[in-house]
Design a protein around this motif. Structure first.
Motif, PDB file in Angstrom:
ATOM      1  N   ILE A 213      -3.362   0.033  -4.098  1.00 51.07           N
ATOM      2  CA  ILE A 213      -4.474  -0.197  -3.675  1.00 51.07           C
ATOM      3  C   ILE A 213      -5.258   0.448  -2.922  1.00 51.07           C
ATOM      4  CG2 ILE A 213      -4.520  -2.307  -1.790  1.00 51.07           C
ATOM      5  CD1 ILE A 213      -1.946  -3.549  -2.203  1.00 51.07           C
ATOM      6  N   PHE A 214      -6.468   0.429  -3.121  1.00 52.42           N
ATOM      7  CA  PHE A 214      -7.465   1.452  -2.524  1.00 52.42           C
ATOM      8  C   PHE A 214      -7.960   0.201  -0.820  1.00 52.42           C
ATOM      9  CE2 PHE A 214      -7.090   3.540  -6.436  1.00 52.42           C
ATOM     10  CZ  PHE A 214      -7.620   4.909  -6.129  1.00 52.42           C
ATOM     11  N   HIS A 215      -7.951   0.999  -0.115  1.00 51.80           N
ATOM     12  CA  HIS A 215      -8.771   0.755   1.561  1.00 51.80           C
ATOM     13  C   HIS A 215      -8.880   1.245   1.985  1.00 51.80           C
ATOM     14  CE1 HIS A 215      -6.444  -1.363   4.804  1.00 51.80           C
ATOM     15  NE2 HIS A 215      -7.781  -1.305   5.312  1.00 51.80           N
ATOM     16  N   PHE A 216     -10.322   0.771   1.477  1.00 49.03           N
ATOM     17  CA  PHE A 216     -11.492   1.535   2.501  1.00 49.03           C
ATOM     18  C   PHE A 216     -12.279   0.861   3.536  1.00 49.03           C
ATOM     19  CE2 PHE A 216     -12.281   1.078  -2.961  1.00 49.03           C
ATOM     20  CZ  PHE A 216     -11.749   2.237  -2.926  1.00 49.03           C
ATOM     21  N   TYR A 217     -12.428   1.995   4.481  1.00 47.32           N
ATOM     22  CA  TYR A 217     -13.172   1.602   5.439  1.00 47.32           C
ATOM     23  C   TYR A 217     -14.868   2.077   5.882  1.00 47.32           C
ATOM     24  CZ  TYR A 217      -8.055   1.724   7.003  1.00 47.32           C
ATOM     25  OH  TYR A 217      -6.892   0.781   7.334  1.00 47.32           O
TER      26      TYR A 217
ATOM     27  N   ALA B 252     -12.065  -3.402 -13.451  1.00 50.71           N
ATOM     28  CA  ALA B 252     -10.714  -2.863 -15.152  1.00 50.71           C
ATOM     29  C   ALA B 252      -9.429  -2.321 -14.973  1.00 50.71           C
ATOM     30  CB  ALA B 252     -12.239  -2.473 -15.674  1.00 50.71           C
ATOM     31  N   LEU B 253      -9.421  -1.257 -14.268  1.00 51.97           N
ATOM     32  CA  LEU B 253      -7.751  -0.771 -13.919  1.00 51.97           C
ATOM     33  C   LEU B 253      -7.168  -1.376 -13.372  1.00 51.97           C
ATOM     34  CD1 LEU B 253      -9.256   2.615 -12.924  1.00 51.97           C
ATOM     35  CD2 LEU B 253      -8.805   2.344 -15.692  1.00 51.97           C
ATOM     36  N   GLY B 254      -7.021  -2.342 -13.233  1.00 50.83           N
ATOM     37  CA  GLY B 254      -6.395  -3.434 -12.643  1.00 50.83           C
ATOM     38  C   GLY B 254      -5.473  -2.669 -11.409  1.00 50.83           C
ATOM     39  N   LYS B 255      -6.995  -2.494 -10.475  1.00 46.97           N
ATOM     40  CA  LYS B 255      -6.016  -1.857  -9.453  1.00 46.97           C
ATOM     41  C   LYS B 255      -6.556  -2.815  -8.084  1.00 46.97           C
ATOM     42  CE  LYS B 255      -5.081   1.835 -10.629  1.00 46.97           C
ATOM     43  NZ  LYS B 255      -4.195   2.760 -11.064  1.00 46.97           N
ATOM     44  N   ARG B 256      -6.131  -3.145  -6.917  1.00 49.25           N
ATOM     45  CA  ARG B 256      -6.545  -4.368  -5.755  1.00 49.25           C
ATOM     46  C   ARG B 256      -7.203  -3.255  -4.959  1.00 49.25           C
ATOM     47  NH1 ARG B 256      -0.860  -5.902  -5.360  1.00 49.25           N
ATOM     48  NH2 ARG B 256      -0.680  -4.180  -5.849  1.00 49.25           N
ATOM     49  N   SER B 257      -7.708  -3.963  -3.957  1.00 50.77           N
ATOM     50  CA  SER B 257      -8.919  -3.680  -3.287  1.00 50.77           C
ATOM     51  C   SER B 257      -9.667  -4.261  -2.183  1.00 50.77           C
ATOM     52  CB  SER B 257      -9.984  -2.899  -4.074  1.00 50.77           C
ATOM     53  OG  SER B 257     -11.226  -4.401  -4.142  1.00 50.77           O
TER      54      SER B 257
ATOM     55  N   ALA C  95       1.280  -8.638   4.960  1.00 50.66           N
ATOM     56  CA  ALA C  95       0.865  -9.909   3.767  1.00 50.66           C
ATOM     57  C   ALA C  95      -0.391  -9.938   3.423  1.00 50.66           C
ATOM     58  CB  ALA C  95       1.091 -10.814   4.901  1.00 50.66           C
ATOM     59  N   LEU C  96      -1.507  -9.518   3.472  1.00 49.76           N
ATOM     60  CA  LEU C  96      -2.694  -9.872   2.914  1.00 49.76           C
ATOM     61  C   LEU C  96      -2.493  -8.374   1.331  1.00 49.76           C
ATOM     62  CD1 LEU C  96      -6.115  -9.306   2.925  1.00 49.76           C
ATOM     63  CD2 LEU C  96      -6.031  -7.275   4.412  1.00 49.76           C
ATOM     64  N   TYR C  97      -1.556  -8.050   1.655  1.00 54.55           N
ATOM     65  CA  TYR C  97      -1.589  -6.264  -0.090  1.00 54.55           C
ATOM     66  C   TYR C  97      -0.824  -7.572  -0.698  1.00 54.55           C
ATOM     67  CZ  TYR C  97      -2.762  -2.291   3.188  1.00 54.55           C
ATOM     68  OH  TYR C  97      -3.764  -1.348   2.579  1.00 54.55           O
ATOM     69  N   ALA C  98      -0.353  -8.565  -0.553  1.00 49.29           N
ATOM     70  CA  ALA C  98       0.401  -9.819  -0.961  1.00 49.29           C
ATOM     71  C   ALA C  98       0.103 -10.561  -1.634  1.00 49.29           C
ATOM     72  CB  ALA C  98       2.543 -10.119   0.068  1.00 49.29           C
ATOM     73  N   GLU C  99      -1.349 -10.858  -0.542  1.00 50.27           N
ATOM     74  CA  GLU C  99      -1.974 -11.699  -1.680  1.00 50.27           C
ATOM     75  C   GLU C  99      -2.804 -11.182  -2.941  1.00 50.27           C
ATOM     76  OE1 GLU C  99      -3.951 -13.598   2.189  1.00 50.27           O
ATOM     77  OE2 GLU C  99      -1.890 -15.170   2.224  1.00 50.27           O
ATOM     78  N   LEU C 100      -3.444  -9.811  -2.906  1.00 48.05           N
ATOM     79  CA  LEU C 100      -4.665  -9.668  -3.315  1.00 48.05           C
ATOM     80  C   LEU C 100      -4.563 -10.116  -4.809  1.00 48.05           C
ATOM     81  CD1 LEU C 100      -5.274  -5.905  -1.270  1.00 48.05           C
ATOM     82  CD2 LEU C 100      -6.526  -7.676  -1.606  1.00 48.05           C
ATOM     83  N   ARG C 101      -5.450  -9.907  -5.415  1.00 49.00           N
ATOM     84  CA  ARG C 101      -5.012  -9.961  -7.115  1.00 49.00           C
ATOM     85  C   ARG C 101      -6.552  -9.770  -7.669  1.00 49.00           C
ATOM     86  NH1 ARG C 101      -1.384 -11.566  -5.356  1.00 49.00           N
ATOM     87  NH2 ARG C 101      -0.478 -13.609  -5.832  1.00 49.00           N
TER      88      ARG C 101
END
Length: 294
Positions: free
Chosen positions: A57-61, A78-83, A288-294
């Motif tokens: 997961i990339f968490h940007f600020y 494309a890389l299957g990463k969440r953000s 909880a938010l991370y768990a919801e990411l798709r």
């Protein structure tokens, strides 16, 4: 603070910054970004190539991304990463919707208050978290002439002239804190009886949160709709005393005249800080938010 809290829950989290400087001495990865645009982009692309294989997961600020926004989110997908794109306030305040349309490419958007949600209506609201339990309460004193503290980052934006006038009218002692490092300033907060934050912005920030954690009554300007939504979401009344430039004297008077009222509001402030801004609560919401990411 978020990174440390995640680590305490067993998450492998790292803080990555463009440049460490004095602002983020605790950063895990300093990209040491220098030079012109092309050199900076080269630095950022190399960093992304290193980080992507080992990051889920990339968490940007603050509206910032490693790669250009037009490329960053499609490439992550494309890389299957969440953000996540986490806005902090001044990066969105007053901007028209079309200027923030790009953020919808992220897996989720986050703001720190229901007031900030005006600019990003589909954002998740995760209030800033602080380690409330590490702050010893310092309830207001019984002084007949209480000390009101105000710490403006900008006197014009915070409405300092109106605060000075109100305190003069009520004959209470006003302490204005400016130009001090956080540690020294915090000790001044601890000795105060009432904290006045600002009269323009419509919501509160970390200064007010720290004051509430100390068990101080806080006076500031709040948008009523944001108060209503906050109380509905978190199930606890917002204890901050609302005031405008026109009503500040009236709002301060009960706190100036009654030590019992100062302590009552201060105790409610501490309880609110624990429930809404406690680090544990913030981490729960983030996970909880991370768990919801798709």
């Amino acid at each position: 603070m978020n990174v440390r809290a995640l680590r305490d829950r067993g998450v492998d989290a790292q803080l990555v910054v463009f440049n460490r400087y004095a602002l983020h001495p605790e950063a895990d990865v300093d990209l040491q970004r220098r030079g012109g645009l092309l050199r900076q982009q080269a630095t950022q692309w190399r960093a992304f190539a290193r980080l992507a294989p080992r990051t889920d997961i990339f968490h940007f600020y603050f509206g910032l991304t490693l790669l250009p926004k037009s490329v960053q989110f499609p490439l992550l997908r494309a890389l299957g990463k969440r953000s996540v794109m986490h806005f902090l306030g001044s990066d969105i305040r007053g901007k028209p919707p079309e200027e923030l349309e790009w953020a919808k490419r992220a897996g989720a958007r986050v703001v720190g208050s229901y007031d900030a949600a005006r600019w990003v209506p589909d954002a998740h609201v995760i209030p800033p978290g602080i380690d409330v339990h590490a702050i010893a309460p310092a309830p207001p004193s019984d002084r007949k002439r209480p000390v009101v503290l105000h710490a403006p980052s900008s006197r014009r934006r915070k409405g300092t002239e109106h605060i000075v006038a109100a305190c003069r009218e009520l004959d209470i002692e006003l302490e204005i804190v400016e130009g001090l490092d956080h540690r020294e300033a915090f000790e001044r907060y601890r000795r105060a009886d009432v904290i006045v934050d600002q009269l323009n912005a419509g919501w509160y920030g970390v200064f007010a949160i720290e004051a509430m954690a100390l068990g101080k009554p806080v006076v500031t300007f709040l948008h009523e709709e944001a108060v209503r939504r906050t109380e509905e979401a978190f199930g606890v009344p917002v204890p901050i005393v609302g005031a405008t430039k026109e009503t500040l004297t009236e709002a301060l008077q009960p706190l100036a005249e009654s030590a019992a009222e100062r302590r009552r509001v201060g105790a409610a402030s501490r309880a609110y800080a624990e429930e809404v801004h406690g680090l544990e609560r913030m981490t729960d919401r983030l996970l909880a938010l991370y768990a919801e990411l798709r």
